[in-house]
Design a protein around this motif. Structure first.
Motif, PDB file in Angstrom:
ATOM      1  N   ILE A 199      10.903  -2.238   7.580  1.00  0.00           N
ATOM      2  CA  ILE A 199      11.824  -1.132   7.272  1.00  0.00           C
ATOM      3  C   ILE A 199      12.937  -1.688   6.394  1.00  0.00           C
ATOM      4  CG2 ILE A 199      13.167   0.781   8.234  1.00  0.00           C
ATOM      5  CD1 ILE A 199      10.246   0.624   9.271  1.00  0.00           C
ATOM      6  N   GLY A 200      12.997  -1.233   5.180  1.00  0.00           N
ATOM      7  CA  GLY A 200      13.991  -1.750   4.242  1.00  0.00           C
ATOM      8  C   GLY A 200      15.350  -1.109   4.447  1.00  0.00           C
ATOM      9  N   LEU A 243      13.532   6.477   7.550  1.00  0.00           N
ATOM     10  CA  LEU A 243      13.166   7.521   6.591  1.00  0.00           C
ATOM     11  C   LEU A 243      11.932   7.091   5.810  1.00  0.00           C
ATOM     12  CD1 LEU A 243      16.737   7.985   5.039  1.00  0.00           C
ATOM     13  CD2 LEU A 243      15.748   9.306   6.935  1.00  0.00           C
ATOM     14  N   LEU A 244      11.190   8.097   5.366  1.00  0.00           N
ATOM     15  CA  LEU A 244      10.138   7.831   4.381  1.00  0.00           C
ATOM     16  C   LEU A 244      10.651   8.404   3.063  1.00  0.00           C
ATOM     17  CD1 LEU A 244       7.208   6.788   3.914  1.00  0.00           C
ATOM     18  CD2 LEU A 244       6.471   9.164   4.130  1.00  0.00           C
ATOM     19  N   GLY A 245      10.645   7.573   2.045  1.00  0.00           N
ATOM     20  CA  GLY A 245      11.197   8.032   0.770  1.00  0.00           C
ATOM     21  C   GLY A 245      10.261   7.776  -0.378  1.00  0.00           C
ATOM     22  N   TRP A 246      10.675   8.202  -1.524  1.00  0.00           N
ATOM     23  CA  TRP A 246       9.895   8.085  -2.748  1.00  0.00           C
ATOM     24  C   TRP A 246      10.771   7.337  -3.741  1.00  0.00           C
ATOM     25  CZ3 TRP A 246      10.063  13.545  -5.332  1.00  0.00           C
ATOM     26  CH2 TRP A 246      10.004  13.432  -6.725  1.00  0.00           C
ATOM     27  N   ASP A 247      10.259   6.203  -4.205  1.00  0.00           N
ATOM     28  CA  ASP A 247      11.072   5.315  -5.039  1.00  0.00           C
ATOM     29  C   ASP A 247      11.019   5.766  -6.505  1.00  0.00           C
ATOM     30  OD1 ASP A 247      12.453   3.300  -6.213  1.00  0.00           O
ATOM     31  OD2 ASP A 247      11.273   1.655  -5.372  1.00  0.00           O
ATOM     32  N   GLN A 253       0.831  -1.212   0.000  1.00  0.00           N
ATOM     33  CA  GLN A 253       0.000   0.000   0.000  1.00  0.00           C
ATOM     34  C   GLN A 253       0.862   1.255   0.000  1.00  0.00           C
ATOM     35  OE1 GLN A 253      -3.466   0.359   2.530  1.00  0.00           O
ATOM     36  NE2 GLN A 253      -3.121  -1.724   3.240  1.00  0.00           N
ATOM     37  N   LEU A 254       1.976   1.182   0.714  1.00  0.00           N
ATOM     38  CA  LEU A 254       2.862   2.347   0.807  1.00  0.00           C
ATOM     39  C   LEU A 254       3.474   2.699  -0.548  1.00  0.00           C
ATOM     40  CD1 LEU A 254       4.921   1.671   4.052  1.00  0.00           C
ATOM     41  CD2 LEU A 254       3.625   3.742   3.574  1.00  0.00           C
ATOM     42  N   TYR A 255       3.818   1.670  -1.317  1.00  0.00           N
ATOM     43  CA  TYR A 255       4.541   1.895  -2.562  1.00  0.00           C
ATOM     44  C   TYR A 255       3.763   2.832  -3.479  1.00  0.00           C
ATOM     45  CZ  TYR A 255       7.878   0.990  -6.193  1.00  0.00           C
ATOM     46  OH  TYR A 255       8.871   1.158  -7.124  1.00  0.00           O
ATOM     47  N   PRO A 256       4.407   3.775  -4.148  1.00  0.00           N
ATOM     48  CA  PRO A 256       5.847   3.983  -4.357  1.00  0.00           C
ATOM     49  C   PRO A 256       6.558   4.763  -3.269  1.00  0.00           C
ATOM     50  CG  PRO A 256       4.552   5.338  -5.835  1.00  0.00           C
ATOM     51  CD  PRO A 256       3.580   4.601  -4.996  1.00  0.00           C
ATOM     52  N   LEU A 257       5.885   4.979  -2.112  1.00  0.00           N
ATOM     53  CA  LEU A 257       6.661   5.458  -0.966  1.00  0.00           C
ATOM     54  C   LEU A 257       7.295   4.233  -0.314  1.00  0.00           C
ATOM     55  CD1 LEU A 257       4.311   8.141   0.641  1.00  0.00           C
ATOM     56  CD2 LEU A 257       6.007   8.403  -1.168  1.00  0.00           C
ATOM     57  N   ALA A 258       8.326   4.445   0.433  1.00  0.00           N
ATOM     58  CA  ALA A 258       9.021   3.310   1.049  1.00  0.00           C
ATOM     59  C   ALA A 258       9.576   3.719   2.401  1.00  0.00           C
ATOM     60  CB  ALA A 258      10.162   2.856   0.141  1.00  0.00           C
ATOM     61  N   LEU A 259       9.506   2.790   3.354  1.00  0.00           N
ATOM     62  CA  LEU A 259      10.150   2.998   4.652  1.00  0.00           C
ATOM     63  C   LEU A 259      11.525   2.360   4.574  1.00  0.00           C
ATOM     64  CD1 LEU A 259       7.211   2.023   7.046  1.00  0.00           C
ATOM     65  CD2 LEU A 259       8.215   4.303   6.789  1.00  0.00           C
ATOM     66  N   MET A 260      12.543   3.100   4.951  1.00  0.00           N
ATOM     67  CA  MET A 260      13.895   2.509   4.904  1.00  0.00           C
ATOM     68  C   MET A 260      14.782   3.154   5.973  1.00  0.00           C
ATOM     69  SD  MET A 260      15.652   4.279   1.572  1.00  0.00           S
ATOM     70  CE  MET A 260      15.998   6.044   1.532  1.00  0.00           C
ATOM     71  N   TRP A 261      15.857   2.439   6.303  1.00  0.00           N
ATOM     72  CA  TRP A 261      16.870   3.004   7.193  1.00  0.00           C
ATOM     73  C   TRP A 261      17.735   3.970   6.402  1.00  0.00           C
ATOM     74  CZ3 TRP A 261      16.635   2.409  12.275  1.00  0.00           C
ATOM     75  CH2 TRP A 261      15.940   1.317  12.779  1.00  0.00           C
ATOM     76  N   ASP A 262      18.349   4.923   7.105  1.00  0.00           N
ATOM     77  CA  ASP A 262      19.306   5.786   6.407  1.00  0.00           C
ATOM     78  C   ASP A 262      20.602   5.000   6.189  1.00  0.00           C
ATOM     79  OD1 ASP A 262      20.620   5.784   8.829  1.00  0.00           O
ATOM     80  OD2 ASP A 262      20.238   7.885   9.294  1.00  0.00           O
ATOM     81  N   ALA A 263      21.566   5.631   5.515  1.00  0.00           N
ATOM     82  CA  ALA A 263      22.773   4.897   5.117  1.00  0.00           C
ATOM     83  C   ALA A 263      23.552   4.369   6.315  1.00  0.00           C
ATOM     84  CB  ALA A 263      23.650   5.789   4.253  1.00  0.00           C
TER      85      ALA A 263
END
Ligand code: SF4
Length: 489
Positions: free
Chosen positions: A157-158, A112-116, A96-106
């Motif tokens: 969290i990717g 973070l919430l990001g946009w793929d 459901q989130l996609y194309p937003l994505a939950l991920m760790w920072d580097a």
């Protein structure tokens, strides 16, 4: 308690249906395949997805299936005929989130919430529209009941992806994660971690010719389709955790240059926090040199199946009476067949897949017990990882072709410069002597490249496997021990 989460869809469905990015993946263990929580799995099963799609019914990434129309893999919920999600109304939060994505920072310290940018629509959408959608998602993630559900499933969290544009740093979600899972960030075991874990194993002094095959990250990595592996650094040591359907355990003792006492104590605390009072918290693959230290730390030590270690020279020559039957089988194969031995190539993948399926039927027709059948089913995803990632993994693949068809294959890796490990060997059982021939060839090649020893791992407690490993006269059975805290065992 879990709540059903429903997010608005940002991408118009007309655009979605024309796109071939979502729901399809290049590799069987793609980090981007969707994660389903326990509640989402229940709904997916009710929607017709097979139980085998979920290695852990309490929450897991979906097991992808080969995309028969293309080269890669697809989500089993994806309906190829309509190009639609077969469980759209009940698809997981991850989708459901996609194309937003939950991920760790580097640095793996903030969520973070990001946009793929892999989603073609995101390259056309207006940034304002994306930001408004992101704000709605952030507000939803801030609801305590939703946050609780996300925190209960750390794999939602990717890992950091450079092609995902960061929209927001989610501080309260990050804090909630630290409270639940500890201050040290957990890293999912990824391909790019293999050199680091290998270096830490070298520094630990735990690797030598008589090491267990498990003292290599490859040994664990290929099972990431069945178990989820995570690592964390504690007191300067890498602690490698595995999450099974029963709970979490340490799949190796802490790996690092110093004493294991501090990292082991902290790792066991984490296991206790994650598993609760379930007596599953344990350390697997404790080798003989470490066993006295664990006994001193008041761990209960339980032996498990040992690894089989052979002299490479014995297996390369198969000389003398004790190898008479294997030698006769090799001779018979050479006499009766016309074959080619070659390095595994990407184009062999389909041939290997067909062979593995046939070999499984052959084994089951011979009366394999239910435990063996279960091991076979689990092994499929490990083989898929080997076939698809051989060019980037520190493994060697070899195939035997008869009349152009792949009839046997094997994969192995160097555990040390003197010990070669055979990870898998599959041979069509209708060709007498083929398995023995391939095994001898692999041992000959390894020996020519400097191997003194061949490790063929354990026998998984299967009597047939034990008999065939014993028949090759191991030079040594490498003891393997499981350690658990006395009060938890
Ligand atoms: S659950 Fe549905 S939306 Fe998600 S990857 Fe599978 S097919 Fe696609």
């Amino acid at each position: 308690m879990t709540v059903s989460i429903t997010l608005p869809q940002l991408v118009p469905s007309g655009t979605c249906l024309q796109c071939d990015v979502c729901c399809r993946f290049p590799d069987p263990d793609s980090a981007l395949r969707p994660y389903f929580t326990e509640q989402e799995i229940t709904r997916a099963l009710a929607g017709g997805v097979e139980k085998t799609a979920f290695p852990n019914l309490r929450g897991s990434q979906v097991v992808l299936v080969p995309d028969l129309g293309g080269e890669g893999y697809r989500c089993p919920a994806f309906d190829v005929a309509t190009s639609q999600c077969g469980i759209y109304e009940h698809r997981p939060l991850d989708c459901q989130l996609y194309p937003l994505a939950l991920m760790w920072d580097a640095t793996h310290s903030h969520i973070l919430l990001g946009w793929d940018t892999k989603c073609p629509f995101m390259r056309e959408a207006l940034p304002d529209e994306i930001q408004r959608h992101a704000n709605r998602v952030i507000a939803l993630l801030d609801q305590p009941s939703v946050r609780e559900q996300v925190v209960a499933h750390p794999r939602l969290i990717g890992r950091f992806q450079e092609d995902v544009i960061v929209l927001a740093c989610l501080s309260s979600l990050t804090e909630a994660f630290a409270t639940q899972w500890g201050p040290s960030p957990l890293h999912r075991l990824m391909l790019e971690d293999i050199p680091y874990v290998t270096m830490m194993l070298d520094r630990s002094g735990l690797c030598g010719p008589y090491s267990l095959a498990a003292y290599s990250p490859v040994y664990h990595y290929i099972w990431t389709g069945v178990l989820s592996y995570w690592w964390v650094e504690l007191h300067g040591a890498v602690c490698l955790f595995a999450q099974s359907p029963d709970g979490w355990f340490l799949s190796l003792p802490p790996i690092g240059p110093g004493s294991i006492e501090g990292p082991l104590s902290d790792a066991m605390e984490l296991l206790h926090r994650w598993n609760g009072n379930v007596p599953v918290s344990r350390v697997e693959n404790v080798s003989s040199p470490l066993a006295p230290e664990l006994a001193r730390l008041r761990y209960r030590l339980t032996p498990k199946e040992p690894d089989y270690l052979y002299r490479a020279a014995d297996l390369a020559a198969l000389a003398g009476d004790r190898y008479k039957s294997q030698r006769a089988l090799c001779n018979r194969f050479e006499r009766e067949q016309s074959w080619v031995v070659a390095s595994y190539q990407a184009g062999d993948r389909q041939g290997c897949r067909v062979l593995l399926r046939e070999w499984s039927y052959q084994k089951q027709a011979e009366g394999l017990d239910p435990f063996g059948v279960m091991l076979l089913a689990d092994a499929e995803s490990a083989h898929e990882i080997l076939w698809s990632q051989v060019s980037v993994l520190p493994v060697r693949g070899t195939v035997v072709r008869i009349h152009g068809r792949v009839c046997a294959y094997t994969f192995g890796y160097w555990l040390t410069s003197k010990t070669f490990c055979v990870l898998v060997e599959i041979a069509d059982r209708t060709f007498p002597g083929l398995a023995q021939y391939l095994f001898r060839e692999i041992c000959r090649t390894a020996m020519a490249e400097g191997a003194d020893y061949i490790n063929t791992m354990d026998d998984a407690g299967l009597p047939g496997l034990r008999a065939s490993k014993q028949a090759y006269h191991p030079a040594m059975l490498i003891p393997n021990v499981i350690a658990s805290r006395v009060c938890e065992s």
